[in-house]
Motif scaffolding. Structure first.
Motif, PDB file in Angstrom:
ATOM      1  N   SER A 274      -5.362   4.607  -2.952  1.00  0.00           N
ATOM      2  CA  SER A 274      -4.945   3.220  -3.191  1.00  0.00           C
ATOM      3  C   SER A 274      -5.602   2.286  -2.182  1.00  0.00           C
ATOM      4  O   SER A 274      -5.846   2.687  -1.044  1.00  0.00           O
ATOM      5  CB  SER A 274      -3.424   3.100  -3.061  1.00  0.00           C
ATOM      6  OG  SER A 274      -2.776   4.004  -3.947  1.00  0.00           O
ATOM      7  N   VAL A 275      -5.875   1.072  -2.600  1.00  0.00           N
ATOM      8  CA  VAL A 275      -6.481   0.076  -1.707  1.00  0.00           C
ATOM      9  C   VAL A 275      -5.695  -1.224  -1.792  1.00  0.00           C
ATOM     10  O   VAL A 275      -5.320  -1.653  -2.882  1.00  0.00           O
ATOM     11  CB  VAL A 275      -7.949  -0.221  -2.096  1.00  0.00           C
ATOM     12  CG1 VAL A 275      -8.543  -1.292  -1.188  1.00  0.00           C
ATOM     13  CG2 VAL A 275      -8.797   1.039  -2.044  1.00  0.00           C
ATOM     14  N   THR A 276      -5.405  -1.835  -0.655  1.00  0.00           N
ATOM     15  CA  THR A 276      -4.906  -3.205  -0.622  1.00  0.00           C
ATOM     16  C   THR A 276      -5.893  -4.018   0.196  1.00  0.00           C
ATOM     17  O   THR A 276      -6.283  -3.594   1.290  1.00  0.00           O
ATOM     18  CB  THR A 276      -3.496  -3.274   0.003  1.00  0.00           C
ATOM     19  OG1 THR A 276      -2.587  -2.562  -0.843  1.00  0.00           O
ATOM     20  CG2 THR A 276      -3.005  -4.715   0.123  1.00  0.00           C
TER      21      THR A 276
ATOM     22  N   ASP B 290       2.172   1.821  -3.435  1.00  0.00           N
ATOM     23  CA  ASP B 290       1.151   2.380  -4.330  1.00  0.00           C
ATOM     24  C   ASP B 290       0.927   3.868  -4.055  1.00  0.00           C
ATOM     25  O   ASP B 290       0.821   4.668  -4.979  1.00  0.00           O
ATOM     26  CB  ASP B 290      -0.181   1.625  -4.174  1.00  0.00           C
ATOM     27  CG  ASP B 290      -0.119   0.215  -4.744  1.00  0.00           C
ATOM     28  OD1 ASP B 290       0.819  -0.077  -5.510  1.00  0.00           O
ATOM     29  OD2 ASP B 290      -1.008  -0.589  -4.426  1.00  0.00           O
ATOM     30  N   VAL B 291       0.849   4.210  -2.745  1.00  0.00           N
ATOM     31  CA  VAL B 291       0.621   5.622  -2.399  1.00  0.00           C
ATOM     32  C   VAL B 291       1.819   6.460  -2.834  1.00  0.00           C
ATOM     33  O   VAL B 291       1.661   7.544  -3.399  1.00  0.00           O
ATOM     34  CB  VAL B 291       0.347   5.788  -0.879  1.00  0.00           C
ATOM     35  CG1 VAL B 291       0.306   7.259  -0.498  1.00  0.00           C
ATOM     36  CG2 VAL B 291      -0.962   5.107  -0.487  1.00  0.00           C
TER      37      VAL B 291
ATOM     38  N   TRP C  79       4.633   6.231   8.079  1.00  0.00           N
ATOM     39  CA  TRP C  79       3.252   6.391   7.626  1.00  0.00           C
ATOM     40  C   TRP C  79       2.344   6.310   8.847  1.00  0.00           C
ATOM     41  O   TRP C  79       2.205   5.242   9.455  1.00  0.00           O
ATOM     42  CB  TRP C  79       2.875   5.263   6.662  1.00  0.00           C
ATOM     43  CG  TRP C  79       3.681   5.232   5.402  1.00  0.00           C
ATOM     44  CD1 TRP C  79       4.901   4.647   5.231  1.00  0.00           C
ATOM     45  CD2 TRP C  79       3.336   5.813   4.139  1.00  0.00           C
ATOM     46  NE1 TRP C  79       5.328   4.825   3.937  1.00  0.00           N
ATOM     47  CE2 TRP C  79       4.390   5.536   3.240  1.00  0.00           C
ATOM     48  CE3 TRP C  79       2.239   6.535   3.673  1.00  0.00           C
ATOM     49  CZ2 TRP C  79       4.370   5.949   1.910  1.00  0.00           C
ATOM     50  CZ3 TRP C  79       2.224   6.940   2.342  1.00  0.00           C
ATOM     51  CH2 TRP C  79       3.284   6.660   1.489  1.00  0.00           C
TER      52      TRP C  79
ATOM     53  N   PHE D 165       4.824   1.885  10.249  1.00  0.00           N
ATOM     54  CA  PHE D 165       3.394   2.174  10.092  1.00  0.00           C
ATOM     55  C   PHE D 165       2.697   2.300  11.451  1.00  0.00           C
ATOM     56  O   PHE D 165       1.831   1.494  11.780  1.00  0.00           O
ATOM     57  CB  PHE D 165       2.709   1.066   9.284  1.00  0.00           C
ATOM     58  CG  PHE D 165       3.269   0.871   7.906  1.00  0.00           C
ATOM     59  CD1 PHE D 165       2.814   1.651   6.854  1.00  0.00           C
ATOM     60  CD2 PHE D 165       4.251  -0.076   7.667  1.00  0.00           C
ATOM     61  CE1 PHE D 165       3.329   1.489   5.580  1.00  0.00           C
ATOM     62  CE2 PHE D 165       4.771  -0.242   6.385  1.00  0.00           C
ATOM     63  CZ  PHE D 165       4.311   0.542   5.343  1.00  0.00           C
TER      64      PHE D 165
ATOM     65  N   LEU E  55       0.831  -1.198   0.000  1.00  0.00           N
ATOM     66  CA  LEU E  55       0.000   0.000   0.000  1.00  0.00           C
ATOM     67  C   LEU E  55       0.873   1.258   0.000  1.00  0.00           C
ATOM     68  O   LEU E  55       0.611   2.201  -0.755  1.00  0.00           O
ATOM     69  CB  LEU E  55      -0.912  -0.035   1.233  1.00  0.00           C
ATOM     70  CG  LEU E  55      -1.999   1.019   1.337  1.00  0.00           C
ATOM     71  CD1 LEU E  55      -2.908   0.975   0.121  1.00  0.00           C
ATOM     72  CD2 LEU E  55      -2.822   0.810   2.601  1.00  0.00           C
TER      73      LEU E  55
ATOM     74  N   ILE F  89      -2.774   6.598   5.917  1.00  0.00           N
ATOM     75  CA  ILE F  89      -3.317   5.266   5.634  1.00  0.00           C
ATOM     76  C   ILE F  89      -4.391   4.895   6.653  1.00  0.00           C
ATOM     77  O   ILE F  89      -4.179   5.033   7.864  1.00  0.00           O
ATOM     78  CB  ILE F  89      -2.185   4.207   5.623  1.00  0.00           C
ATOM     79  CG1 ILE F  89      -1.309   4.401   4.374  1.00  0.00           C
ATOM     80  CG2 ILE F  89      -2.739   2.782   5.679  1.00  0.00           C
ATOM     81  CD1 ILE F  89      -0.133   3.448   4.276  1.00  0.00           C
TER      82      ILE F  89
ATOM     83  N   GLN G 112      -4.973   8.650   1.925  1.00  0.00           N
ATOM     84  CA  GLN G 112      -4.383   8.329   0.615  1.00  0.00           C
ATOM     85  C   GLN G 112      -4.400   6.833   0.295  1.00  0.00           C
ATOM     86  O   GLN G 112      -4.258   6.437  -0.862  1.00  0.00           O
ATOM     87  CB  GLN G 112      -2.944   8.843   0.550  1.00  0.00           C
ATOM     88  CG  GLN G 112      -2.869  10.362   0.544  1.00  0.00           C
ATOM     89  CD  GLN G 112      -1.433  10.853   0.495  1.00  0.00           C
ATOM     90  OE1 GLN G 112      -0.615  10.371  -0.273  1.00  0.00           O
ATOM     91  NE2 GLN G 112      -1.123  11.811   1.338  1.00  0.00           N
ATOM     92  N   GLY G 113      -4.506   6.005   1.337  1.00  0.00           N
ATOM     93  CA  GLY G 113      -4.517   4.568   1.104  1.00  0.00           C
ATOM     94  C   GLY G 113      -5.360   3.866   2.146  1.00  0.00           C
ATOM     95  O   GLY G 113      -5.473   4.339   3.278  1.00  0.00           O
ATOM     96  N   ILE G 114      -5.979   2.744   1.760  1.00  0.00           N
ATOM     97  CA  ILE G 114      -6.794   1.961   2.695  1.00  0.00           C
ATOM     98  C   ILE G 114      -6.361   0.499   2.659  1.00  0.00           C
ATOM     99  O   ILE G 114      -6.247  -0.096   1.589  1.00  0.00           O
ATOM    100  CB  ILE G 114      -8.302   2.065   2.351  1.00  0.00           C
ATOM    101  CG1 ILE G 114      -8.810   3.506   2.538  1.00  0.00           C
ATOM    102  CG2 ILE G 114      -9.126   1.097   3.213  1.00  0.00           C
ATOM    103  CD1 ILE G 114     -10.272   3.704   2.175  1.00  0.00           C
ATOM    104  N   LEU G 115      -6.084  -0.038   3.848  1.00  0.00           N
ATOM    105  CA  LEU G 115      -5.863  -1.480   3.984  1.00  0.00           C
ATOM    106  C   LEU G 115      -7.198  -2.066   4.408  1.00  0.00           C
ATOM    107  O   LEU G 115      -7.672  -1.807   5.518  1.00  0.00           O
ATOM    108  CB  LEU G 115      -4.788  -1.746   5.046  1.00  0.00           C
ATOM    109  CG  LEU G 115      -4.367  -3.206   5.233  1.00  0.00           C
ATOM    110  CD1 LEU G 115      -3.654  -3.726   3.988  1.00  0.00           C
ATOM    111  CD2 LEU G 115      -3.429  -3.339   6.428  1.00  0.00           C
TER     112      LEU G 115
ATOM    113  N   THR H 153      -0.981   5.790  10.622  1.00  0.00           N
ATOM    114  CA  THR H 153      -2.186   5.062  10.213  1.00  0.00           C
ATOM    115  C   THR H 153      -3.312   5.207  11.240  1.00  0.00           C
ATOM    116  O   THR H 153      -3.056   5.393  12.432  1.00  0.00           O
ATOM    117  CB  THR H 153      -1.908   3.553  10.006  1.00  0.00           C
ATOM    118  OG1 THR H 153      -1.684   2.944  11.273  1.00  0.00           O
ATOM    119  CG2 THR H 153      -0.685   3.318   9.129  1.00  0.00           C
TER     120      THR H 153
ATOM    121  N   ILE I 194      -6.830   1.840   8.158  1.00  0.00           N
ATOM    122  CA  ILE I 194      -6.973   0.387   8.238  1.00  0.00           C
ATOM    123  C   ILE I 194      -8.429   0.083   8.544  1.00  0.00           C
ATOM    124  O   ILE I 194      -8.952   0.476   9.590  1.00  0.00           O
ATOM    125  CB  ILE I 194      -6.049  -0.205   9.324  1.00  0.00           C
ATOM    126  CG1 ILE I 194      -4.582   0.156   9.019  1.00  0.00           C
ATOM    127  CG2 ILE I 194      -6.210  -1.720   9.396  1.00  0.00           C
ATOM    128  CD1 ILE I 194      -3.594  -0.310  10.081  1.00  0.00           C
TER     129      ILE I 194
END
Lengths: 227, 227
Positions: B196-198, A212-213, B92, B117, A209, B156, B179-182, B94, B158
């Motif tokens: 972005s997504v994982t 990607d970011v 990062w 993280f 992730l 990020i 900006q991103g999601i787990l 989270t 979660i």
């Protein structure tokens, strides 16, 4: 010469699971056929990619011919064919080792039985846990592993133990005759020949992730689209 | 014309994370260089594949030249170069949404901070959870999401909430500027452009495993090796 069993590429294999999830409710609604374009649109995948993925299913000797140009795929036949390739046309008895937070999260998630992967045995190395009832099952001590796996015809082990004991438990599972391990420990485990492993590794997922970011941020900064 | 930011193929990206894990302890032991063959052997990957993967790192404008034929790669430079590509050269912040079993398992896993993280905010939709202290953090109500994300510069999110609320929370996270999601919910979520997504999806992982076991069983039955 018998046809060779081809290893399906991992991204294709993952999309097959997503296709199953999309096709199943359509069948329940009585839909007869589905085009590669319609299936792709539901998942943001090109119709060419869908056809390529389904060609893997069709080339397998495990499946019936299910797609016809212009008409689309027959939903029921395609669903059956994918399930045979994925292996979810049968029931996989699973054993969960480790009833900490991850183990309990898995036990609390009812989707397994529905998906064909019932947890039939739960075990834990902590002697204080043995005999406790969680989610309708009694926690077994590790000494009961081999017998429980035979009795319940377990083929898949779910490894939800700390990193420090993951390899030892993986070896015990292999010795007990397990065929596949779903590994939640944040490390690569070594298994006997012929045993399959799928890793669920949160650290690696977070790194994917962040990658990607990062790429997304860089392409914004340079005013370029990521390829 | 600025160089294009190339999207690294997913399997390569995943191997980069594994390479980091292997190189780090070698640096701690004082090892200077590492050949593609030695790195590959640790992970059961061919040296050609390692070189191909590391070429992605080297072609990126983010990195230094780090490999030399016959000498191997400089461990420190290669580690730095991969970390820059993976994004773990920075921290990062989270936010964890959902402190059920999965959320608690994540909070209990100390590896995050070490991996760069740190979980800095925890939130839950259940009003009975708000104000409780878990793992050194106080659970915030969902109404505090936007402000907490700004205050803690969270990039990020979660997502450890039930399937039923996953999309709504994902939308809230996007609106708050994440900006991103787990995503741990067993479904595909729709997010804003540029996010972005994982996905960590246990059902799909189990299906991958059953597919591998099925193929392995079939190749045993036909006396053929899987390709």
């Amino acid at each position: 010469m018998p046809p060779t069993v081809r290893r399906i590429p991992r991204p294709t294999a993952q999309r097959l699971s997503l296709y199953l999830r999309e096709i199943q409710p359509l069948i329940a609604l009585g839909q007869q056929t589905l085009s590669s374009r319609a299936l792709g649109e539901k998942l943001g995948i090109s119709s060419a990619q869908v056809r390529k993925d389904l060609a893997w299913v069709l080339q397998s000797k495990q499946t019936n011919e299910a797609g016809r140009s212009g008409v689309g795929y027959n939903c029921v036949k395609m669903h059956d064919s994918i399930r045979r390739v994925v292996g979810t046309n049968r029931r996989w008895s699973t054993a969960l080792v480790g009833v900490g937070n991850i183990g309990r999260a898995l036990l609390g998630y009812g989707g397994f039985v529905q998906d064909g992967f019932p947890i039939t045995v739960i075990l834990d190395a902590d002697p204080r846990m043995a005999g406790k009832r969680i989610g309708g099952l009694v926690v077994q001590p590790m000494s009961a592993l081999r017998k429980a796996i035979r009795t319940h015809r377990v083929t898949i082990g779910i490894l939800a133990v700390p990193r420090s004991s993951a390899q030892a438990v993986a070896t015990q599972l292999c010795d007990a005759g397990i065929q596949g391990i779903l590994n939640f420990a944040p490390m690569r485990i070594t298994v006997s020949k012929g045993v399959s492993v799928t890793n669920i590794d949160v650290s690696i997922a977070l790194e994917q992730l962040s990658m990607d970011v990062s790429i997304s941020n860089r392409s914004r900064l340079t005013g370029e689209g990521a390829v």
